[in-house]
Design an enzyme around this catalytic site. Structure first.
Site, PDB file in Angstrom:
ATOM      1  N   ASP A  36     -13.548 -45.665  18.919  1.00  0.00           N
ATOM      2  CA  ASP A  36     -13.835 -44.301  18.483  1.00  0.00           C
ATOM      3  C   ASP A  36     -12.648 -43.383  18.723  1.00  0.00           C
ATOM      4  OD1 ASP A  36     -14.207 -44.636  21.241  1.00  0.00           O
ATOM      5  OD2 ASP A  36     -15.684 -43.025  21.374  1.00  0.00           O
ATOM      6  N   TYR A 149      -0.588 -53.472  41.321  1.00  0.00           N
ATOM      7  CA  TYR A 149       0.210 -52.887  40.249  1.00  0.00           C
ATOM      8  C   TYR A 149       1.677 -53.267  40.394  1.00  0.00           C
ATOM      9  CZ  TYR A 149       1.958 -49.193  37.129  1.00  0.00           C
ATOM     10  OH  TYR A 149       2.568 -48.493  36.115  1.00  0.00           O
TER      11      TYR A 149
END
Length: 244
Positions: A36, A149
């Site tokens: 979307d 990370y």
């Protein structure tokens, strides 16, 4: 019209970069899970293609790349950007499943995208293209509590160096942009976590995310005989970050 696929295009650096390339007249394939949001970005732009997909799904990614390149005619560049930060904690407080999730997106997902882009660039005529990996300052010097990370971004630096060598025979250039504290949702969420743990913490300086996006465009627009292999773009008042 040149073409680029951008992963993680629904938010943050990916979305900002997509908008810069669209404004520059590139044909842009927008990959992210949130279809979307991709449709919103693509709305009213003939040169934008929303490609909802999970970067860790090799079959779906193959179909996505095939569909986009069939429409665009070729693939000139990939901005290999999709990623996540993961938990912020010392290693003994990090769940193994959480570590696996970060590696799955940040390393496996980027491997899948690079593999598909490399294959397309190798077989197209004229041969060649450019892969730009989104690294991080964590690939130089980590911040505390970032073992998941940081590990993933060191892996991406290795990927960049390897692809740079392997791509030479096929006119495929590979570079990496290491970005320091562009203002995005991810950085804002991280800062919120830091302040929740320590309200007296001093947050790192920020820069506008558009500066990072325009730097990616600069790298992509280099002529085939030139390559920015590593670029560091960071907020001016951040502490000095040295490589190695």
């Amino acid at each position: 019209m040149k073409s680029i696929v951008i992963t993680g295009a629904s938010s943050g650096i990916g979305r900002a970069t997509a908008e810069v390339f669209l404004d520059a007249g590139w044909q842009v394939g927008l990959i992210a899970r949130r279809g979307d949001v991709l449709e919103e970005i693509a709305s009213g732009r003939d040169n934008a293609t929303a490609l909802p997909c999970d970067v860790t799904d090799p079959g779906a990614m193959q179909a996505t790349f095939d569909g986009f390149t069939a429409k665009a005619g070729r693939l000139d560049a990939l901005f290999n950007n999709a990623g996540m930060f993961g938990p912020s904690a010392p290693i003994d407080e990090v769940d193994v499943d959480a570590f696996d999730q970060v590696i799955n997106v940040n390393v496996r997902g980027m491997f899948i995208a690079a593999r598909l882009a490399f294959a397309q660039m190798r077989r197209q005529d004229p041969q060649g293209g450019r892969i730009i990996n989104n690294g991080s300052l964590s690939a130089h010097n980590p911040r505390p509590g970032s073992v998941c990370y940081t590990t993933s971004k060191h892996a991406i630096t290795g990927m960049t160096k390897s692809l740079s060598l392997d791509g030479r025979a096929f006119d495929i250039a590979c570079g990496q942009i290491d970005i320091g504290n562009a203002r995005t949702e991810l950085v804002d969420d991280l800062n919120a976590r830091i302040l929740a743990e320590n309200p007296e913490a001093t947050l790192m300086p920020m820069m506008d995310v558009g500066e990072a996006a325009r730097s990616v465009l600069h790298m992509a627009q280099m002529p085939p005989e030139a390559n920015v292999q590593f670029m560091t773009v960071m907020a001016t008042k951040m502490p000095y970050i040295g490589r190695g």
